[in-house]
Scaffold this motif. Structure first.
Motif, PDB file in Angstrom:
ATOM      1  N   SER A 141       0.828  -1.206   0.000  1.00 13.13           N
ATOM      2  CA  SER A 141       0.000   0.000   0.000  1.00 13.13           C
ATOM      3  C   SER A 141       0.865   1.259   0.000  1.00 13.13           C
ATOM      4  CB  SER A 141      -0.955  -0.004   1.191  1.00 13.13           C
ATOM      5  OG  SER A 141      -0.229  -0.040   2.399  1.00 13.13           O
ATOM      6  N   ARG A 142       1.991   1.216   0.709  1.00 11.62           N
ATOM      7  CA  ARG A 142       2.895   2.378   0.691  1.00 11.62           C
ATOM      8  C   ARG A 142       3.566   2.535  -0.666  1.00 11.62           C
ATOM      9  NH1 ARG A 142       5.978   2.568   6.525  1.00 11.62           N
ATOM     10  NH2 ARG A 142       4.084   2.951   7.751  1.00 11.62           N
ATOM     11  N   ALA A 143       3.954   1.426  -1.277  1.00  6.09           N
ATOM     12  CA  ALA A 143       4.573   1.490  -2.599  1.00  6.09           C
ATOM     13  C   ALA A 143       3.575   1.992  -3.639  1.00  6.09           C
ATOM     14  CB  ALA A 143       5.108   0.116  -2.997  1.00  6.09           C
ATOM     15  N   THR A 144       2.320   1.574  -3.534  1.00  9.17           N
ATOM     16  CA  THR A 144       1.288   2.041  -4.450  1.00  9.17           C
ATOM     17  C   THR A 144       1.048   3.536  -4.278  1.00  9.17           C
ATOM     18  OG1 THR A 144       0.239  -0.124  -4.374  1.00  9.17           O
ATOM     19  CG2 THR A 144      -1.095   1.690  -5.199  1.00  9.17           C
ATOM     20  N   ALA A 145       1.000   3.999  -3.043  1.00  5.05           N
ATOM     21  CA  ALA A 145       0.795   5.428  -2.787  1.00  5.05           C
ATOM     22  C   ALA A 145       1.969   6.251  -3.325  1.00  5.05           C
ATOM     23  CB  ALA A 145       0.607   5.673  -1.299  1.00  5.05           C
ATOM     24  N   ALA A 146       3.176   5.764  -3.147  1.00  9.26           N
ATOM     25  CA  ALA A 146       4.349   6.493  -3.640  1.00  9.26           C
ATOM     26  C   ALA A 146       4.354   6.552  -5.166  1.00  9.26           C
ATOM     27  CB  ALA A 146       5.628   5.832  -3.131  1.00  9.26           C
ATOM     28  N   LEU A 147       4.064   5.435  -5.812  1.00  3.44           N
ATOM     29  CA  LEU A 147       4.027   5.422  -7.277  1.00  3.44           C
ATOM     30  C   LEU A 147       2.885   6.290  -7.808  1.00  3.44           C
ATOM     31  CD1 LEU A 147       4.900   1.789  -8.377  1.00  3.44           C
ATOM     32  CD2 LEU A 147       6.191   3.863  -8.785  1.00  3.44           C
ATOM     33  N   ALA A 148       1.762   6.302  -7.124  1.00  2.99           N
ATOM     34  CA  ALA A 148       0.644   7.139  -7.551  1.00  2.99           C
ATOM     35  C   ALA A 148       1.007   8.623  -7.449  1.00  2.99           C
ATOM     36  CB  ALA A 148      -0.601   6.838  -6.722  1.00  2.99           C
ATOM     37  N   THR A 149       1.745   8.989  -6.421  1.00  2.00           N
ATOM     38  CA  THR A 149       2.186  10.376  -6.261  1.00  2.00           C
ATOM     39  C   THR A 149       3.145  10.772  -7.376  1.00  2.00           C
ATOM     40  OG1 THR A 149       1.932  10.164  -3.871  1.00  2.00           O
ATOM     41  CG2 THR A 149       3.276  11.997  -4.663  1.00  2.00           C
ATOM     42  N   VAL A 150       4.090   9.896  -7.701  1.00  2.00           N
ATOM     43  CA  VAL A 150       5.033  10.184  -8.784  1.00  2.00           C
ATOM     44  C   VAL A 150       4.288  10.246 -10.121  1.00  2.00           C
ATOM     45  CG1 VAL A 150       7.065   9.316 -10.001  1.00  2.00           C
ATOM     46  CG2 VAL A 150       6.969   9.201  -7.526  1.00  2.00           C
ATOM     47  N   PHE A 151       3.324   9.348 -10.328  1.00  2.00           N
ATOM     48  CA  PHE A 151       2.530   9.344 -11.554  1.00  2.00           C
ATOM     49  C   PHE A 151       1.787  10.672 -11.704  1.00  2.00           C
ATOM     50  CE2 PHE A 151      -1.305   8.415 -14.008  1.00  2.00           C
ATOM     51  CZ  PHE A 151      -0.785   7.716 -15.081  1.00  2.00           C
ATOM     52  N   PHE A 152       1.219  11.170 -10.616  1.00  5.29           N
ATOM     53  CA  PHE A 152       0.500  12.437 -10.639  1.00  5.29           C
ATOM     54  C   PHE A 152       1.444  13.594 -10.959  1.00  5.29           C
ATOM     55  CE2 PHE A 152      -1.475  16.077  -8.378  1.00  5.29           C
ATOM     56  CZ  PHE A 152      -2.644  16.149  -9.095  1.00  5.29           C
ATOM     57  N   ALA A 153       2.633  13.595 -10.358  1.00 12.45           N
ATOM     58  CA  ALA A 153       3.607  14.664 -10.605  1.00 12.45           C
ATOM     59  C   ALA A 153       4.092  14.656 -12.058  1.00 12.45           C
ATOM     60  CB  ALA A 153       4.784  14.514  -9.652  1.00 12.45           C
TER      61      ALA A 153
END
Length: 120
Positions: free
Chosen positions: A54-66
């Motif tokens: 879940s933490r890895a998914t949240a981090a990747l989602a943040t980078v994807f958004f940026a």
């Protein structure tokens, strides 16, 4: 060059996000584990994967958004676009149509047939 690099990063992050989401267990998987479905034999243990994934998914989602925002900023022309998208997509020659007067009613009636022809 920068645009191409960002698009490649975007695609890699998207594929990684899909993989991470498919690996994760849903809320209904806990009920199956109670009856011995083998969830305790996973790589991360019975509950160890939930926090990491879940933490890895949240981090990747943040980078994807940026990266998505960066691509949108690059494509927009960096503040140079005074006209809107619809004005850019307007058909060529539309300015000429706006300047001309509308055709008279009898001219429009001559161009359109009054009875439709039916092919036999």
């Amino acid at each position: 060059m920068l645009y191409t690099i960002l698009v490649v990063i975007q695609v890699l992050i998207a594929v990684s996000l899909v993989g991470l989401i498919l690996i994760q267990h849903g809320k209904g998987a806990d009920a199956g584990a109670a009856f011995g479905s083998g969830a305790s034999g996973t790589v991360f243990g019975a509950r160890g994967s939930a926090n990491f994934l879940s933490r890895a998914t949240a981090a990747l989602a943040t980078v994807f958004f940026a990266v998505s925002l960066s691509l949108a900023y690059l494509v927009s022309g960096v503040g140079g676009g005074e006209d809107s998208v619809t004005e850019r997509l307007q058909a060529p020659g539309a300015e000429l149509l706006e300047d001309q007067e509308a055709p008279a009613a009898d001219e429009a009636a001559e161009e359109t047939p009054t009875t439709p022809s039916v092919p036999e």
